[in-house]
Write an enzyme that holds these catalytic residues in place. Structure first.
Site, mmCIF file in Angstrom:
data_model
loop_
_atom_site.group_PDB
_atom_site.id
_atom_site.type_symbol
_atom_site.label_atom_id
_atom_site.label_comp_id
_atom_site.label_asym_id
_atom_site.label_seq_id
_atom_site.Cartn_x
_atom_site.Cartn_y
_atom_site.Cartn_z
ATOM 1 N N GLY A 46 12.064 -14.314 3.877
ATOM 2 C CA GLY A 46 11.112 -13.244 3.603
ATOM 3 C C GLY A 46 10.771 -13.227 2.128
ATOM 4 N N GLN A 51 8.013 -10.203 -5.912
ATOM 5 C CA GLN A 51 8.918 -11.313 -6.253
ATOM 6 C C GLN A 51 8.170 -12.492 -6.870
ATOM 7 O OE1 GLN A 51 11.052 -11.055 -2.209
ATOM 8 N NE2 GLN A 51 12.648 -11.740 -3.582
ATOM 9 N N CYS A 95 19.155 -12.525 -1.687
ATOM 10 C CA CYS A 95 17.793 -12.259 -2.166
ATOM 11 C C CYS A 95 17.391 -13.358 -3.131
ATOM 12 C CB CYS A 95 17.746 -10.898 -2.868
ATOM 13 S SG CYS A 95 16.112 -10.456 -3.481
ATOM 14 N N LEU A 96 16.177 -13.854 -2.977
ATOM 15 C CA LEU A 96 15.698 -14.918 -3.868
ATOM 16 C C LEU A 96 15.607 -14.423 -5.315
ATOM 17 C CD1 LEU A 96 12.941 -16.440 -1.551
ATOM 18 C CD2 LEU A 96 15.204 -17.394 -2.056
ATOM 19 N N HIS A 137 14.874 -4.878 4.025
ATOM 20 C CA HIS A 137 15.140 -5.505 2.723
ATOM 21 C C HIS A 137 13.817 -5.693 1.955
ATOM 22 C CE1 HIS A 137 17.111 -8.795 0.163
ATOM 23 N NE2 HIS A 137 15.817 -9.026 -0.023
ATOM 24 N N GLU A 138 12.795 -6.182 2.646
ATOM 25 C CA GLU A 138 11.489 -6.405 1.998
ATOM 26 C C GLU A 138 10.804 -5.082 1.639
ATOM 27 O OE1 GLU A 138 11.201 -9.243 1.064
ATOM 28 O OE2 GLU A 138 12.408 -10.351 2.506
ATOM 29 N N HIS A 141 11.898 -3.810 -1.593
ATOM 30 C CA HIS A 141 11.235 -4.442 -2.746
ATOM 31 C C HIS A 141 9.952 -3.696 -3.126
ATOM 32 C CE1 HIS A 141 13.566 -8.028 -3.650
ATOM 33 N NE2 HIS A 141 13.554 -8.439 -2.389
#
Ligand code: GNR
Ligand code: NI
Length: 175
Positions: A46, A51, A95-96, A137-138, A141
């Site tokens: 995702g 990000q 997480c990236l 999670h997204e 963000h």
């Protein structure tokens, strides 16, 4: 399409609240294409627009396993319209934007989301399992929240300090 650099913590941009998209047009679709390519390259399951440094309420996702047919998903202006707080799911998240750190986060096991799709059509989707976890999670963000914000301050500060140290080291190597 292009791979864009991923913003990693600590970075003020990741704390920004993203703003709603006014129109799903070709420019936005180009952003979503870039986000998907960036996510596949990372690789991740995702990605939220912030990000890649764009503070818009846009998420891309693909939960297909390796070897399976790709299943890209696009969520524009997503709103969680229902969750069931009585049933939660604990998952070891990553997480990236927080590279190489993983820890368990507890979230509602199911949710229902309303969003605009790649074509700008309004849609609703009932989410559970990985889809529910990843979507929440997204969505975090979009509010400037990282999964480490759900952990203790001790753990969070330890991770952020380590990431900062690694970044400084890398900058020194390049200098
Ligand atoms: O690639 C990712 N994996 C992942 C694993 C567990 C819970 C959430 C995620 S999302 C993450 C990519 C990312 O950082 N999205 O914002
Ligand atoms: Ni993330």
């Amino acid at each position: 399409m292009a791979i864009r650099p991923i913003v990693t913590a600590p970075d003020r941009r990741l704390k920004q609240v993203s703003t709603p998209v006014e129109k799903v047009d070709d420019e936005l679709r180009a952003l979503m294409d870039d986000m998907l390519e960036t996510m596949y390259d990372a690789p991740g399951i995702g990605l939220a627009a912030i990000q890649v440094g764009v503070p818009k309420r846009v998420i891309v996702m693909d939960l297909a396993r390796e070897g399976e047919e790709p299943e890209p998903r696009y969520f524009v202006n997503p709103e969680i319209i229902w969750t069931d707080d009585s049933e939660t799911r604990v998952y070891e998240e990553g997480c990236l934007s927080v590279p190489e750190f993983y820890d368990e986060v507890e979230r509602p096991a199911k949710c229902r989301v309303r969003f605009l799709d790649y074509q700008g059509e309004i849609r609703e989707l009932e989410c559970d399992e990985m889809l529910a976890t990843c979507l929440q999670h997204e969505m975090d963000h979009l509010e400037g929240v990282l999964f480490i914000d759900h952990l203790s301050k001790l753990k969070r500060d330890r991770v952020l300090k380590k990431l900062l140290k690694e970044r400084r080291l890398k900058e020194k190597e390049l200098a």
